[in-house]
Design a protein around this motif. Structure first.
Motif, PDB file in Angstrom:
ATOM      1  N   LEU A  39       0.877  -1.131  -0.261  1.00  0.00           N
ATOM      2  CA  LEU A  39      -0.016   0.044  -0.010  1.00  0.00           C
ATOM      3  C   LEU A  39       1.149   1.198  -0.301  1.00  0.00           C
ATOM      4  N   TRP A  40       1.714   1.191   0.813  1.00  0.00           N
ATOM      5  CA  TRP A  40       2.783   2.160   0.668  1.00  0.00           C
ATOM      6  C   TRP A  40       3.526   2.742  -0.679  1.00  0.00           C
ATOM      7  N   LEU A  41       3.642   1.389  -1.388  1.00  0.00           N
ATOM      8  CA  LEU A  41       4.488   1.994  -3.209  1.00  0.00           C
ATOM      9  C   LEU A  41       4.172   2.175  -3.525  1.00  0.00           C
ATOM     10  N   VAL A  42       2.476   2.007  -3.613  1.00  0.00           N
ATOM     11  CA  VAL A  42       0.985   2.319  -4.393  1.00  0.00           C
ATOM     12  C   VAL A  42       0.734   4.074  -4.388  1.00  0.00           C
ATOM     13  N   MET A  43       0.990   4.437  -3.347  1.00  0.00           N
ATOM     14  CA  MET A  43       0.525   5.489  -2.821  1.00  0.00           C
ATOM     15  C   MET A  43       1.786   6.215  -3.326  1.00  0.00           C
ATOM     16  N   ALA A  44       3.123   5.910  -3.176  1.00  0.00           N
ATOM     17  CA  ALA A  44       4.383   6.791  -3.132  1.00  0.00           C
ATOM     18  C   ALA A  44       4.176   7.032  -5.128  1.00  0.00           C
ATOM     19  N   VAL A  45       3.941   5.814  -5.503  1.00  0.00           N
ATOM     20  CA  VAL A  45       4.176   5.374  -7.471  1.00  0.00           C
ATOM     21  C   VAL A  45       2.776   7.154  -7.631  1.00  0.00           C
ATOM     22  N   VAL A  46       1.470   7.168  -6.516  1.00  0.00           N
ATOM     23  CA  VAL A  46       0.601   7.779  -7.321  1.00  0.00           C
ATOM     24  C   VAL A  46       0.900   8.662  -7.015  1.00  0.00           C
ATOM     25  N   PHE A  47       1.380   9.619  -5.797  1.00  0.00           N
ATOM     26  CA  PHE A  47       1.879  10.935  -5.556  1.00  0.00           C
ATOM     27  C   PHE A  47       3.019  11.189  -6.606  1.00  0.00           C
ATOM     28  N   PHE A  48       3.919  10.262  -6.942  1.00  0.00           N
ATOM     29  CA  PHE A  48       4.945  10.764  -7.453  1.00  0.00           C
ATOM     30  C   PHE A  48       4.252  11.117  -9.049  1.00  0.00           C
ATOM     31  N   ALA A  49       3.191   9.662  -9.179  1.00  0.00           N
ATOM     32  CA  ALA A  49       3.028   9.915 -10.939  1.00  0.00           C
ATOM     33  C   ALA A  49       2.300  11.801 -11.092  1.00  0.00           C
ATOM     34  N   LEU A  50       1.460  12.190 -10.218  1.00  0.00           N
ATOM     35  CA  LEU A  50       0.842  13.531  -9.379  1.00  0.00           C
ATOM     36  C   LEU A  50       1.479  15.070  -9.500  1.00  0.00           C
ATOM     37  N   ALA A  51       2.286  14.669  -9.015  1.00  0.00           N
ATOM     38  CA  ALA A  51       3.343  15.352  -8.465  1.00  0.00           C
ATOM     39  C   ALA A  51       4.110  15.952  -9.976  1.00  0.00           C
ATOM     40  N   ASP A  52       4.836  14.878  -9.801  1.00  0.00           N
ATOM     41  CA  ASP A  52       5.751  15.823 -11.084  1.00  0.00           C
ATOM     42  C   ASP A  52       6.476  16.352 -11.150  1.00  0.00           C
ATOM     43  N   ILE A 296       4.780   9.548   6.108  1.00  0.00           N
ATOM     44  CA  ILE A 296       5.721  10.847   5.931  1.00  0.00           C
ATOM     45  C   ILE A 296       5.364  11.276   4.619  1.00  0.00           C
ATOM     46  N   THR A 297       5.410   9.763   3.780  1.00  0.00           N
ATOM     47  CA  THR A 297       5.293   9.685   1.991  1.00  0.00           C
ATOM     48  C   THR A 297       3.711  10.501   1.745  1.00  0.00           C
ATOM     49  N   GLY A 298       2.272   9.725   2.868  1.00  0.00           N
ATOM     50  CA  GLY A 298       1.290  10.698   2.878  1.00  0.00           C
ATOM     51  C   GLY A 298       1.752  11.900   2.835  1.00  0.00           C
ATOM     52  N   VAL A 299       2.008  12.434   4.114  1.00  0.00           N
ATOM     53  CA  VAL A 299       1.935  13.977   3.739  1.00  0.00           C
ATOM     54  C   VAL A 299       2.420  14.878   3.348  1.00  0.00           C
ATOM     55  N   PHE A 300       3.592  14.009   2.986  1.00  0.00           N
ATOM     56  CA  PHE A 300       4.755  14.894   1.672  1.00  0.00           C
ATOM     57  C   PHE A 300       4.011  15.171   0.386  1.00  0.00           C
ATOM     58  N   GLY A 301       3.011  13.795   0.381  1.00  0.00           N
ATOM     59  CA  GLY A 301       2.183  13.645  -1.406  1.00  0.00           C
ATOM     60  C   GLY A 301       1.320  15.276  -1.109  1.00  0.00           C
ATOM     61  N   LEU A 302       0.118  14.722  -0.399  1.00  0.00           N
ATOM     62  CA  LEU A 302      -0.309  16.305   0.344  1.00  0.00           C
ATOM     63  C   LEU A 302       0.122  17.347   0.092  1.00  0.00           C
ATOM     64  N   GLN A 303       1.220  17.449   0.420  1.00  0.00           N
ATOM     65  CA  GLN A 303       1.949  19.253   0.591  1.00  0.00           C
ATOM     66  C   GLN A 303       2.142  19.053  -0.918  1.00  0.00           C
ATOM     67  N   LEU A 304       3.110  18.200  -1.500  1.00  0.00           N
ATOM     68  CA  LEU A 304       3.550  18.519  -3.282  1.00  0.00           C
ATOM     69  C   LEU A 304       2.166  18.768  -4.161  1.00  0.00           C
ATOM     70  N   LEU A 305       0.768  18.004  -3.752  1.00  0.00           N
ATOM     71  CA  LEU A 305      -0.254  18.508  -4.792  1.00  0.00           C
ATOM     72  C   LEU A 305      -0.674  20.328  -3.948  1.00  0.00           C
ATOM     73  N   GLY A 306      -0.318  20.569  -2.511  1.00  0.00           N
ATOM     74  CA  GLY A 306      -0.707  21.717  -2.988  1.00  0.00           C
ATOM     75  C   GLY A 306      -1.478  22.207  -1.088  1.00  0.00           C
ATOM     76  N   TYR A 307      -2.060  20.972  -1.161  1.00  0.00           N
ATOM     77  CA  TYR A 307      -2.600  20.930   0.381  1.00  0.00           C
ATOM     78  C   TYR A 307      -1.632  21.176   1.543  1.00  0.00           C
ATOM     79  N   GLN A 308      -2.144  22.319   2.014  1.00  0.00           N
ATOM     80  CA  GLN A 308      -1.005  22.502   3.441  1.00  0.00           C
ATOM     81  C   GLN A 308      -2.325  22.651   4.752  1.00  0.00           C
ATOM     82  N   GLY A 309      -0.708  22.850   6.129  1.00  0.00           N
ATOM     83  CA  GLY A 309      -2.004  23.486   6.904  1.00  0.00           C
ATOM     84  C   GLY A 309      -2.121  21.496   8.096  1.00  0.00           C
ATOM     85  N   TRP A 310      -3.603  22.305   7.627  1.00  0.00           N
ATOM     86  CA  TRP A 310      -4.737  21.177   8.530  1.00  0.00           C
ATOM     87  C   TRP A 310      -5.128  20.039   7.255  1.00  0.00           C
TER      88      TRP A 310
END
Length: 336
Positions: A39-52, A296-310
């Motif tokens: 699940l961790w690897l899948v999430m990392a791949v998705v965020f990596f693809a979306l964040a570019d 850490i991967t989840g939070v970092f990926g969300l931050q790369l997509l522009g979601y901060q703070g809350w």
């Protein structure tokens, strides 16, 4: 006429094959143990693809962060493995980080002496927890809630309720010097998790810890020194929190005691989430380690997509609830 014969099919012993039920059981166990990693690897791949972003930057953003979360999560694993519940760990971490920074910057101590004093302070808090919980028999939630508040207040008093900065920049190498492209603080976590996993899985002490955590009364009847193991768990947990405070202060060049509160939720989330991986149904160091980098991967990926703070609080809180529910389900299945 040829006289040769193929004897391989008549003289070789038949290959041993596992019964279908056993193969299905082994496959199911492997899926349960590795599900979080997948699940961790899948999430990392998705965020990596979306964040570019470049792959190197993405990996550095996950593994090169200076986070004490692994050490704090390991501290929680050790106390929960013996059946205790510690709410004071972020305050012990705050007290240690504030003490080492204040003693060096405000009072002119050498870093070595200040680091030793900070770790001793942390262990003293752990000893107080052990005295009240193990010797006096008071509920660990109540004790650590109160002791944690005292420790956090002492950290604020020592640091004069402000951010202490000004440690020698060279000290940051204790945490941030690169080995194989990753900071030393990452490798500290790897080594400590490996040692803890070995002790808990392959030594008599580890078996006694699990026995005490499973059934304290039966462990005592079996001759295990339950009190000594519980006290040792509290002291080891406090020691880890103290070391985490010192390493964090050295890496950042200072410390803010109030910043420790932000590790409360992610540490518990990683510990409970870790019970569904590697050794399902048990608090285990490697599962916690995987869960930390999952978070850490989840939070970092969300931050790369522009979601901060809350979004950080929502993510950690959601994962904690899901992790506790999943842990309860796995533990029921293991018992059955």
């Amino acid at each position: 006429m040829s006289t040769s014969t193929d004897t391989s099919s008549t003289t070789a012993p038949p290959l041993a094959t596992a019964p279908p039920e056993r193969r299905r059981f082994a496959a199911g166990a492997l899926v349960r143990r590795s599900s979080l990693v997948v699940l961790w690897l899948v999430m990392a791949v998705v965020f990596f693809a979306l964040a570019d972003v470049p792959l190197g930057n993405f990996l550095q953003g996950i593994f090169a962060r200076q986070t004490p979360l692994v050490l704090l999560g390991l501290a929680v694993v050790i106390t929960m493995a013996v059946g205790e519940f510690d709410l004071s760990f972020p305050s012990v971490y705050a007290l240690s980080g504030a003490a080492v920074s204040s003693l060096v910057v405000l009072h002119g101590w050498s870093f070595g002496a200040a680091a030793l004093a900070a770790v001793v302070l942390a262990v003293l808090v752990g000893a107080l927890n052990a005295l009240l919980v193990v010797r006096a028999g008071i509920n660990s939630v109540i004790v650590t809630l109160g002791v944690g508040s005292v420790a956090l207040g002492l950290g604020g008093w020592i640091s004069q309720e402000t951010t202490i900065s000004g440690l020698d920049f060279a000290l940051s190498n204790l945490a941030l010097a690169r080995v194989a492209g990753l900071p030393l603080v990452f490798w500290y976590g790897v080594v400590l998790v490996a040692v803890a996993a070995y002790v808990m899985a392959a030594t008599p002490l580890g078996r006694h810890i699990l026995f005490v955590g499973s059934n304290r009364d039966v462990a005592r009847l079996a001759g295990i020194r339950v009190t000594r193991i519980r006290v040792g768990a509290w002291l080891t947990s406090a020691l880890l929190c103290g070391v985490a405070g010192v390493v964090t202060a050295a890496g950042l060049g200072g410390f803010n005691a109030t910043s420790a509160r932000e590790y409360f939720l992610p540490a518990f989330a990683s510990v409970f989430l870790g019970t569904v991986a590697v050794v399902p149904g048990r608090f285990n160091p490697i599962g916690m380690f995987v869960a930390v980098y999952f978070l850490i991967t989840g939070v970092f990926g969300l931050q790369l997509l522009g979601y901060q703070g809350w979004v950080t609080d929502v993510f950690y809180g959601g994962v904690l609830v899901i992790a506790v529910a999943a842990s309860a389900c796995v533990q029921r299945r293991v018992r059955s």
